[in-house]
Every structure is written in C-alpha cells, then in structure tokens.
Scaffold this active site. Sequence first.
Site, PDB file in Angstrom:
ATOM      1  CE  LYS A  22      -1.414   1.675   4.072  1.00 48.19           C
ATOM      2  NZ  LYS A  22      -1.234   3.078   4.467  1.00 48.19           N
ATOM      3  CB  CYS A 115      -3.258  11.792  12.146  1.00 48.38           C
ATOM      4  SG  CYS A 115      -2.881  10.081  11.844  1.00 48.38           S
ATOM      5  NE  ARG A 120       1.014  10.548  10.151  1.00 49.94           N
ATOM      6  CZ  ARG A 120       0.591   9.595   9.331  1.00 49.94           C
ATOM      7  NH1 ARG A 120      -0.603   9.087   9.462  1.00 49.94           N
ATOM      8  NH2 ARG A 120       1.379   9.154   8.368  1.00 49.94           N
ATOM      9  CG  ASP A 309       3.597   1.674   9.429  1.00 51.20           C
ATOM     10  OD1 ASP A 309       3.157   2.528  10.225  1.00 51.20           O
ATOM     11  OD2 ASP A 309       3.888   1.943   8.249  1.00 51.20           O
ATOM     12  NE  ARG A 401      -7.373   5.016   5.749  1.00 47.07           N
ATOM     13  CZ  ARG A 401      -7.295   6.309   5.930  1.00 47.07           C
ATOM     14  NH1 ARG A 401      -7.890   6.843   6.958  1.00 47.07           N
ATOM     15  NH2 ARG A 401      -6.629   7.071   5.102  1.00 47.07           N
TER      16      ARG A 401
HETATM   17  N1  EPU Z   1       7.068  14.603  10.394  1.00 50.44           N
HETATM   18  C1  EPU Z   1       7.284  15.937  10.676  1.00 50.44           C
HETATM   19  N2  EPU Z   1       7.075  16.835   9.675  1.00 50.44           N
HETATM   20  C2  EPU Z   1       6.691  16.479   8.421  1.00 50.44           C
HETATM   21  C3  EPU Z   1       6.470  15.119   8.135  1.00 50.44           C
HETATM   22  C4  EPU Z   1       6.686  14.200   9.155  1.00 50.44           C
HETATM   23  O1  EPU Z   1       7.636  16.295  11.791  1.00 50.44           O
HETATM   24  O2  EPU Z   1       6.516  17.353   7.565  1.00 50.44           O
HETATM   25  C5  EPU Z   1       7.276  13.606  11.476  1.00 50.44           C
HETATM   26  C6  EPU Z   1       6.053  12.752  11.752  1.00 50.44           C
HETATM   27  O3  EPU Z   1       5.136  13.404  12.605  1.00 50.44           O
HETATM   28  C7  EPU Z   1       6.676  11.513  12.356  1.00 50.44           C
HETATM   29  C8  EPU Z   1       7.982  11.383  11.579  1.00 50.44           C
HETATM   30  O4  EPU Z   1       8.234  12.669  11.023  1.00 50.44           O
HETATM   31  O5  EPU Z   1       6.967  11.724  13.712  1.00 50.44           O
HETATM   32  C9  EPU Z   1       7.957  10.359  10.478  1.00 50.44           C
HETATM   33  O6  EPU Z   1       6.769  10.509   9.687  1.00 50.44           O
HETATM   34  P1  EPU Z   1       6.773  10.284   8.149  1.00 50.44           P
HETATM   35  O7  EPU Z   1       6.684  11.580   7.428  1.00 50.44           O
HETATM   36  O8  EPU Z   1       7.880   9.370   7.756  1.00 50.44           O
HETATM   37  O9  EPU Z   1       5.362   9.548   7.927  1.00 50.44           O
HETATM   38  P2  EPU Z   1       4.569   9.530   6.577  1.00 50.44           P
HETATM   39  O10 EPU Z   1       5.512   9.585   5.443  1.00 50.44           O
HETATM   40  O11 EPU Z   1       3.463  10.503   6.616  1.00 50.44           O
HETATM   41  C10 EPU Z   1       4.636   6.952   6.173  1.00 50.44           C
HETATM   42  C11 EPU Z   1       3.664   5.823   6.129  1.00 50.44           C
HETATM   43  C12 EPU Z   1       3.140   5.544   7.540  1.00 50.44           C
HETATM   44  C13 EPU Z   1       4.325   5.208   8.429  1.00 50.44           C
HETATM   45  C14 EPU Z   1       5.351   6.353   8.406  1.00 50.44           C
HETATM   46  C15 EPU Z   1       6.607   6.059   9.175  1.00 50.44           C
HETATM   47  C16 EPU Z   1       2.664   6.024   3.940  1.00 50.44           C
HETATM   48  C17 EPU Z   1       1.465   6.306   3.117  1.00 50.44           C
HETATM   49  N3  EPU Z   1       2.541   6.170   5.254  1.00 50.44           N
HETATM   50  O12 EPU Z   1       3.912   8.079   6.646  1.00 50.44           O
HETATM   51  O13 EPU Z   1       2.309   4.408   7.417  1.00 50.44           O
HETATM   52  O14 EPU Z   1       3.891   5.000   9.752  1.00 50.44           O
HETATM   53  O15 EPU Z   1       5.723   6.620   7.034  1.00 50.44           O
HETATM   54  O16 EPU Z   1       7.245   4.936   8.685  1.00 50.44           O
HETATM   55  O17 EPU Z   1       3.698   5.632   3.418  1.00 50.44           O
HETATM   56  C18 EPU Z   1       0.522   2.979   7.938  1.00 50.44           C
HETATM   57  O18 EPU Z   1       0.722   2.376   6.869  1.00 50.44           O
HETATM   58  O19 EPU Z   1      -0.231   2.515   8.828  1.00 50.44           O
HETATM   59  C19 EPU Z   1       1.176   4.269   8.179  1.00 50.44           C
HETATM   60  C20 EPU Z   1       0.736   5.138   9.074  1.00 50.44           C
END
Ligand code: EPU
Length: 422
Positions: A22, A115, A120, A309, A401
Amino acid sequence: MDKLLVHGNGSLKGAINISGSKNASLPILAATLLSNEPSIVRRVPDVSDTNYMLQILRALGAEVERSSGTVRVEPADISPEAPYDLVRKMRASICVMGPLLARVGRAKISLPGGCVIGDRPVDLHLKAMQGLGARIEMEGGDIMLSAPEGLLGSEIDMRGKHGPTVLGTDNLMMAAVLAKGTTVIDSAASEPEVVDLADFLVKMGARIKGAGTRRIVIEGVEELKGVEHTIIPDRIEAGTFMVAGAMAGQGVTLRRVCRRHLEAATEKLEEAGHVVTFNETGTEVAISPGETPRGCDITTAPYPGFPTDMQAQFTAMFATTPGISVVEDTIFPQRFMHCSEMKRMGADIRVDGGRALVRGVQRLSAAPVMASDLRASAALVLAALKAAGTTEINRLYHIDRGYEHIDDKLLQLGGQVERVPA
Ligand code: EPU
C-alpha cells in the site's frame, strides 16, 4: 460499516499470498502524474487508501482504469487542485503535491487534519518545496504552492524531530526530477517504499542516485515518459501475518515476500523464541510458534530499524507472551490506542510517555473492541485470535484502508472469522 467477528483460540495453517505494498502504491500512483503519457502499475492492492488515491487522480483530470491489481493511469490534462472532500479522507494525498508542482507549476491541496496516531505535521514537505523555489501560501485550510518559473535544484536536509520523513522524501524526489539542475536530499528516508518509487521514476527517465541511503542525488530532466511497473510486496502485511503465525499458527507460509525488507521483524520474532524460515530466494517464509516464547524489547526506528507500522502487532503478541516486554515508539510516541482496547480483553499493559510496558498474561478474553487506526486494528485482530470467545471488532473500515481482504486471507488459513454488517 462492517464489523469482524473473530472466534478465538483456533489455529492457523496453510499458505497465502502477500499483496503489493500500500505505502509504495500511493506515491507511485501519484508519480504517474509526472508524465503526460499513460503508465501501468501492477499489484496495486485493493484497499480503500489506493481507491482514494485513484479517485484523487480522476478528480485531477487523469483517466484511470483498474482491473484487479493492475491500474492504468492516463494523465494527459491535469488540473492542479486536489479536492478537499477526497484529500481529507487520506493523509497520504499530500504526495500529489510534488508531482503537481513539477508538472503544472502549481498545486492546491487541503492541509491534512488531525490523525489518531499523533500529531502529523507537513512542515518538512513544505520546506522541501520551498527549497526548490516554490512560493507557499495558506488560505482557508488550503496550501497553495506555485513555481511559475519552474523549480530549481538545491541541497535540502529533510531531518525532522523524529527522524527522516518517508512521504516528505517522496514528495521532494517527485518534484526534483523535473527541476532545473541538481537536487541533493540529505537525511532522506531509506524505506523500501522510497526505493520502489525511485525505481519507478528512473524507469520514467529520471536521474536518481542513492535511493535507499540517507543522501539522494537527483539531476533534473526536461520530461518523463509513461512506464510499466510492479509494486514491491507489502512488508507490513507480511509482518502482520508473520506475527499471526507466531501467535496462533501451526505452520503458516507466506508467499511473495521480500526477505530483505523483513529483517527487523524476523529478528524480533526469533528473539521472542519463534521459528522463521525463508526459502532460498527469500520470497517465501514459514513461521511456527516457538516452544518457549519469551517477551523482549522493541524500539521503533527508521528503516532498517523496527517499523512503527509493526509496533501494535508486536504489542498484541507480547500481551500473551510470558515475561515483560517494553515497546517504545520513537516515531509516533502517541501511537498506543490499541493498548486500551487490548486491556479490555484482559491484557496487562501500562502506557507511559511513548512507551508500553507489557506483562504477558496467560489468556485474553473476547470483548467488543473498537478499531482506531489501521495498524491498531490489525493488532486487535491478532489479540482476538488468541482470546477465549468471540471478539467483535468494530469500525472495520480502518483495517480495510490497508489490508487487502484480511478476512479472506485469515479464512484461507483456517481462521474462524466472519465479516458482518454492524
Ligand atoms: N514529520 C514531521 N514533519 C513532516 C512530516 C513528518 O515532523 O513534515 C514527522 C512525523 O510526525 C513523524 C515522523 O516525522 O513523527 C515520520 O513521519 P513520516 O513523514 O515518515 O510519515 P509519513 O511519510 O506521513 C509513512 C507511512 C506511515 C508510516 C510512516 C513512518 C505512507 C502512506 N505512510 O507516513 O504508514 O507509519 O511513514 O514509517 O507511506 C501505515 O501504513 O499505517 C502508516 C501510518
């Protein structure tokens, strides 16, 4: 709205296929927007998040056809405005920002809301776009980005308070492939899903080096072409069924996996006393419960560390594993909603400041429980497999999802589950 009835204390046996990832599908589908030619993406899982992404692509003007796992996107004419009623349903919609800005020079996207797994923010995504020269304005809950003169390559550090960002790295990579000059992404995320996106972009004609490391270098090109691509296996779905096999299995085999992506989960399952055996090519794995399972400690970390995850699913396993386990989530310290529900089933868990102390109990007992987010719901299903009686898991849409036909796969393994209307 469906609910899942899980009749516990049965056992799982047999083999299932793991679906395409996904979290790799979502940015790759968004990346199809970078060319005006059609692309074909295979093994896209049939889950509601990929469906939302396809709806967004259609709303942006792309023609989309889906036939089982194969998706064809023809993005000839694209509008830069992602509609709020679709974007609000899925946080990952933010990853159309990079492609829109790169291809159309403009993007308007609603700011994602709260969220349940924690705060986030999207500050790093915005920092990335600004770093490439985009102008950013906020109005009425929308982010408006523009780069009328085009994007300009630059060196950008993507490290945030909790480490690198996966979708932030994706967004920057997707914007930089069409920017003028060279972009260097420092503190890049190195998750397999980022590498899959880079592979897709390289097939399209992008010049990217270093994906899978903390430093990615991108030479911008003038244009990209449409391509065909097959999505990598879903390592989180695989990890979830590995835990199911360890908790309630009598020999569970998972096909279409990638061993390299499962190292952290494998290591912890073995440390907890279970038996994990891959075939020679690393594409199939068999899991059996160990004779003397024991608790252990887990701290989530960016890849190749233990994935956030998978945190909830291991917490579910530790709930009935003898001994004390400490589970710490450094990436989403508030991601412990599953613990209160599992406590209702008799688990002994104390959550404090991003950490859960789990004392394994002999047995859990069934109770009506509420799914709160995707991985928390998976954890409840796992706990229910080990509970005496019938557990009723409400708000099943959370699990839909991200897990393709989870009830069918459990049934295939001999699990006693029923999806019924709530
Ligand atoms: N963060 C910031 N600022 C930003 C973006 C992120 O502070 O602009 C922080 C987040 O709050 C978090 C950390 O950085 O503490 C890492 O978050 P990340 O941006 O890597 O998360 P994401 O890219 O939004 C993806 C996955 C998530 C998974 C995270 C971490 C997808 C669609 N989602 O989210 O997957 O938990 O990486 O590995 O790829 C799931 O599948 O259940 C899921 C939540």
